[in-house]
Scaffold this motif. Structure first.
Motif, PDB file in Angstrom:
ATOM      1  N   ASP A 204      -9.326   9.183  14.200  1.00  0.00           N
ATOM      2  CA  ASP A 204      -9.568   8.593  15.509  1.00  0.00           C
ATOM      3  C   ASP A 204      -8.453   7.683  16.009  1.00  0.00           C
ATOM      4  N   LYS A 205      -7.953   6.862  15.116  1.00  0.00           N
ATOM      5  CA  LYS A 205      -6.967   5.881  15.579  1.00  0.00           C
ATOM      6  C   LYS A 205      -5.553   6.423  15.428  1.00  0.00           C
ATOM      7  N   THR A 206      -4.641   5.745  16.009  1.00  0.00           N
ATOM      8  CA  THR A 206      -3.236   6.101  15.816  1.00  0.00           C
ATOM      9  C   THR A 206      -2.865   5.657  14.416  1.00  0.00           C
TER      10      THR A 206
ATOM     11  N   ASN B 154      -4.798  -2.558  -3.405  1.00  0.00           N
ATOM     12  CA  ASN B 154      -4.110  -2.927  -2.162  1.00  0.00           C
ATOM     13  C   ASN B 154      -4.632  -4.271  -1.655  1.00  0.00           C
ATOM     14  N   LYS B 155      -3.956  -4.813  -0.679  1.00  0.00           N
ATOM     15  CA  LYS B 155      -4.308  -6.101  -0.059  1.00  0.00           C
ATOM     16  C   LYS B 155      -4.274  -7.236  -1.067  1.00  0.00           C
ATOM     17  N   ALA B 156      -3.374  -7.126  -2.029  1.00  0.00           N
ATOM     18  CA  ALA B 156      -3.239  -8.183  -3.035  1.00  0.00           C
ATOM     19  C   ALA B 156      -2.832  -9.504  -2.371  1.00  0.00           C
ATOM     20  N   ASP B 157      -2.238  -9.423  -1.167  1.00  0.00           N
ATOM     21  CA  ASP B 157      -1.835 -10.653  -0.464  1.00  0.00           C
ATOM     22  C   ASP B 157      -3.030 -11.504  -0.049  1.00  0.00           C
ATOM     23  N   LEU B 158      -4.181 -10.863   0.184  1.00  0.00           N
ATOM     24  CA  LEU B 158      -5.341 -11.605   0.699  1.00  0.00           C
ATOM     25  C   LEU B 158      -5.889 -12.565  -0.348  1.00  0.00           C
TER      26      LEU B 158
ATOM     27  N   SER C  80       0.806  -4.839  -1.626  1.00  0.00           N
ATOM     28  CA  SER C  80       0.371  -5.199  -0.282  1.00  0.00           C
ATOM     29  C   SER C  80       1.045  -4.207   0.669  1.00  0.00           C
ATOM     30  N   ALA C  81       0.278  -3.216   1.068  1.00  0.00           N
ATOM     31  CA  ALA C  81       0.850  -2.165   1.920  1.00  0.00           C
ATOM     32  C   ALA C  81       1.335  -2.748   3.240  1.00  0.00           C
ATOM     33  N   LEU C  82       0.569  -3.709   3.746  1.00  0.00           N
ATOM     34  CA  LEU C  82       0.888  -4.297   5.049  1.00  0.00           C
ATOM     35  C   LEU C  82       2.226  -5.026   5.002  1.00  0.00           C
TER      36      LEU C  82
ATOM     37  N   PRO D 293     -12.803   4.082   3.405  1.00  0.00           N
ATOM     38  CA  PRO D 293     -12.266   3.717   4.727  1.00  0.00           C
ATOM     39  C   PRO D 293     -11.919   2.228   4.758  1.00  0.00           C
ATOM     40  N   GLY D 294     -10.769   1.899   5.293  1.00  0.00           N
ATOM     41  CA  GLY D 294     -10.382   0.497   5.423  1.00  0.00           C
ATOM     42  C   GLY D 294      -9.603  -0.056   4.241  1.00  0.00           C
ATOM     43  N   VAL D 295      -9.481   0.712   3.171  1.00  0.00           N
ATOM     44  CA  VAL D 295      -8.756   0.211   1.992  1.00  0.00           C
ATOM     45  C   VAL D 295      -7.255   0.082   2.283  1.00  0.00           C
ATOM     46  N   GLY D 296      -6.793   0.837   3.284  1.00  0.00           N
ATOM     47  CA  GLY D 296      -5.377   0.721   3.667  1.00  0.00           C
ATOM     48  C   GLY D 296      -4.566   1.973   3.407  1.00  0.00           C
ATOM     49  N   LYS D 297      -5.221   3.118   3.401  1.00  0.00           N
ATOM     50  CA  LYS D 297      -4.504   4.367   3.115  1.00  0.00           C
ATOM     51  C   LYS D 297      -3.382   4.630   4.104  1.00  0.00           C
ATOM     52  N   SER D 298      -3.709   4.537   5.397  1.00  0.00           N
ATOM     53  CA  SER D 298      -2.663   4.899   6.358  1.00  0.00           C
ATOM     54  C   SER D 298      -1.546   3.853   6.374  1.00  0.00           C
ATOM     55  N   THR D 299      -1.912   2.591   6.175  1.00  0.00           N
ATOM     56  CA  THR D 299      -0.887   1.541   6.093  1.00  0.00           C
ATOM     57  C   THR D 299       0.020   1.801   4.890  1.00  0.00           C
ATOM     58  N   PHE D 300      -0.594   2.166   3.778  1.00  0.00           N
ATOM     59  CA  PHE D 300       0.164   2.431   2.552  1.00  0.00           C
ATOM     60  C   PHE D 300       1.059   3.662   2.718  1.00  0.00           C
TER      61      PHE D 300
HETATM   62  P1  GDP Z   1      -7.555   3.333   5.928  1.00  0.00           P
HETATM   63  O1  GDP Z   1      -8.855   3.468   6.658  1.00  0.00           O
HETATM   64  O2  GDP Z   1      -7.750   3.402   4.445  1.00  0.00           O
HETATM   65  O3  GDP Z   1      -6.491   4.267   6.396  1.00  0.00           O
HETATM   66  O4  GDP Z   1      -7.046   1.824   6.185  1.00  0.00           O
HETATM   67  P2  GDP Z   1      -5.929   1.273   7.202  1.00  0.00           P
HETATM   68  O5  GDP Z   1      -4.578   1.597   6.693  1.00  0.00           O
HETATM   69  O6  GDP Z   1      -6.269   1.702   8.579  1.00  0.00           O
HETATM   70  O7  GDP Z   1      -6.122  -0.281   7.027  1.00  0.00           O
HETATM   71  C1  GDP Z   1      -7.334  -0.946   7.386  1.00  0.00           C
HETATM   72  C2  GDP Z   1      -7.015  -2.372   7.763  1.00  0.00           C
HETATM   73  O8  GDP Z   1      -6.510  -3.086   6.640  1.00  0.00           O
HETATM   74  C3  GDP Z   1      -5.958  -2.484   8.846  1.00  0.00           C
HETATM   75  O9  GDP Z   1      -6.324  -3.498   9.732  1.00  0.00           O
HETATM   76  C4  GDP Z   1      -4.706  -2.854   8.077  1.00  0.00           C
HETATM   77  O10 GDP Z   1      -3.796  -3.593   8.829  1.00  0.00           O
HETATM   78  C5  GDP Z   1      -5.269  -3.690   6.938  1.00  0.00           C
HETATM   79  N1  GDP Z   1      -4.413  -3.636   5.731  1.00  0.00           N
HETATM   80  C6  GDP Z   1      -3.900  -2.529   5.135  1.00  0.00           C
HETATM   81  N2  GDP Z   1      -3.150  -2.873   4.065  1.00  0.00           N
HETATM   82  C7  GDP Z   1      -3.190  -4.226   3.973  1.00  0.00           C
HETATM   83  C8  GDP Z   1      -2.608  -5.180   3.069  1.00  0.00           C
HETATM   84  O11 GDP Z   1      -1.898  -4.866   2.129  1.00  0.00           O
HETATM   85  N3  GDP Z   1      -2.896  -6.494   3.305  1.00  0.00           N
HETATM   86  C9  GDP Z   1      -3.685  -6.891   4.332  1.00  0.00           C
HETATM   87  N4  GDP Z   1      -3.897  -8.180   4.476  1.00  0.00           N
HETATM   88  N5  GDP Z   1      -4.237  -6.029   5.197  1.00  0.00           N
HETATM   89  C10 GDP Z   1      -4.005  -4.711   5.030  1.00  0.00           C
END
Ligand code: GDP
Length: 319
Positions: A89-91, A185-189, A232-234, A48-55
């Motif tokens: 839960d979330k959108t 993911n989140k290589a930008d951070l 960087s999915a975001l 959770p939080g890795v960025g699946k839905s963003t990706f």
């Molecule tokens: P999930 O629980 O795996 O579906 O994760 P989410 O897609 O909901 O992402 C969790 C949080 O990480 C959110 O606040 C996203 O905006 C953030 N996030 C996702 N991808 C990236 C990324 O590539 N870079 C950064 N900085 N944040 C990201």
């Protein structure tokens, strides 16, 4: 719109546990089957939080831009345990979910993991018959759901965070062995951390390739070494690179016959998994077994009846 409604209806029918619905559902699936199998089935997992839905949002929109139609199905293991949901839960996937060339279906909200996986597998066939040529099956990185997803897709992708230690967890759980591709993911951070993670995971994968269990790998190690990609999915960076790797994998697997063999193996394993689950249920429901089960179990617990003898006795009642 009419098609989406028809799909939703079909999937709802398939999710129903009523016997008459099941019979109709089986008829429907059999009719759809010749129209399935043309899509690419992509499994995606991560904590959770890795960025699946963003990706998936970024990837889905990118694929639609290339002319694809994208379906996203979800297996949420938490719903099978608590009735709650980690994923729902979330959108999620705000833009993709409203796009006319995308179809998103949340996880069936009850049942065993095997049951939920069955529904998802069937929903995947409905999506394929409806012309979605990329079907993404997403799950969260807890428990057995990753194996279930790897066993119903053509390619299994693991999303990781760029911090060390994360990959150790995946190795311990045996999930790394399932991966055909690892995405950081989140290589930008922290680009440096992402680069270090990439080197680490690459060498971990190489070791698993050398010493792992070949029967767990879904690809032929002599042809495909799982790649590690930073994104960087975001910021939508690296999604094209990711899709290039997927396309390359798909091309290789198709050319050498592994894709077809993997699907056949999955279908056979699936049939047996469902037979076993069905037999177990019938066994538990059998009147003679039900009449004896408690007493026999107590005897096993009390140490007066060997467990294997108990099993044989109960199985004889079932015969
Ligand atoms: P999930 O629980 O795996 O579906 O994760 P989410 O897609 O909901 O992402 C969790 C949080 O990480 C959110 O606040 C996203 O905006 C953030 N996030 C996702 N991808 C990236 C990324 O590539 N870079 C950064 N900085 N944040 C990201």
């Amino acid at each position: 719109m009419a098609q989406r409604r028809a799909m939703a209806k079909a999937i709802t029918l398939l999710e129903s546990t009523r016997a008459d619905h099941r019979a109709l559902g089986d008829e429907l699936l059999t009719a759809l089957l010749p129209h399935t199998g043309q899509s690419f089935r992509l499994g995606i997992s991560g904590v959770p939080g890795v960025g699946k839905s963003t990706f998936i949002e970024s990837l889905g929109l990118y694929l639609i831009g290339l002319g694809h139609r994208v379906a996203v199905l979800t297996i949420d293991p938490s719903s099978t345990v608590s009735g709650g949901s980690i994923l729902g839960d979330k959108t999620r996937m705000e833009h993709l979910s409203v796009h006319e060339r995308a179809y998103i279906r949340p996880s069936p909200s009850s049942g065993t993991l095997g049951g939920v996986a069955e529904k998802t597998r069937e929903a995947m066939l409905v999506c394929e018959a409806a012309g979605y040529d990329v079907v993404i099956v997403e799950t969260v990185g807890v428990g057995q759901s990753e194996t279930a997803v790897a066993n119903m897709t053509d390619m299994f992708v693991l999303l990781q965070l760029p911090n060390a230690g994360d990959d150790l967890q995946a190795i311990k759980k045996g999930v790394m062995e399932l991966a055909d591709l690892v995405v950081i993911n989140k290589a930008d951070l922290d680009p440096d951390a992402a680069t270090r993670a990439r080197a680490q995971i690459t060498s971990s994968l190489r070791l698993l390739g050398l010493h792992g269990h070949p029967e767990h790998a879904h690809h032929d190690e002599s042809i495909w070494h799982p790649q590690v990609i930073q994104i960087s999915a975001l910021h939508k960076q690296g999604v094209d690179h990711f899709w290039d790797a997927v396309t390359q994998f798909r091309g290789l697997q198709t050319a050498n016959g592994h894709l077809a063999a993997r699907r056949q193996g999955q279908a056979r394993a699936w049939m047996w998994e469902r037979i076993e689950a069905g037999l177990k249920q019938r066994f538990r429901d059998h009147p003679a077994v039900r009449a004896q089960l408690d007493a026999v179990t107590q005897a096993v617990l009390a140490g007066t009846l060997p467990a294997s003898t108990a099993a044989r006795q109960l199985l004889e009642l079932f015969d």
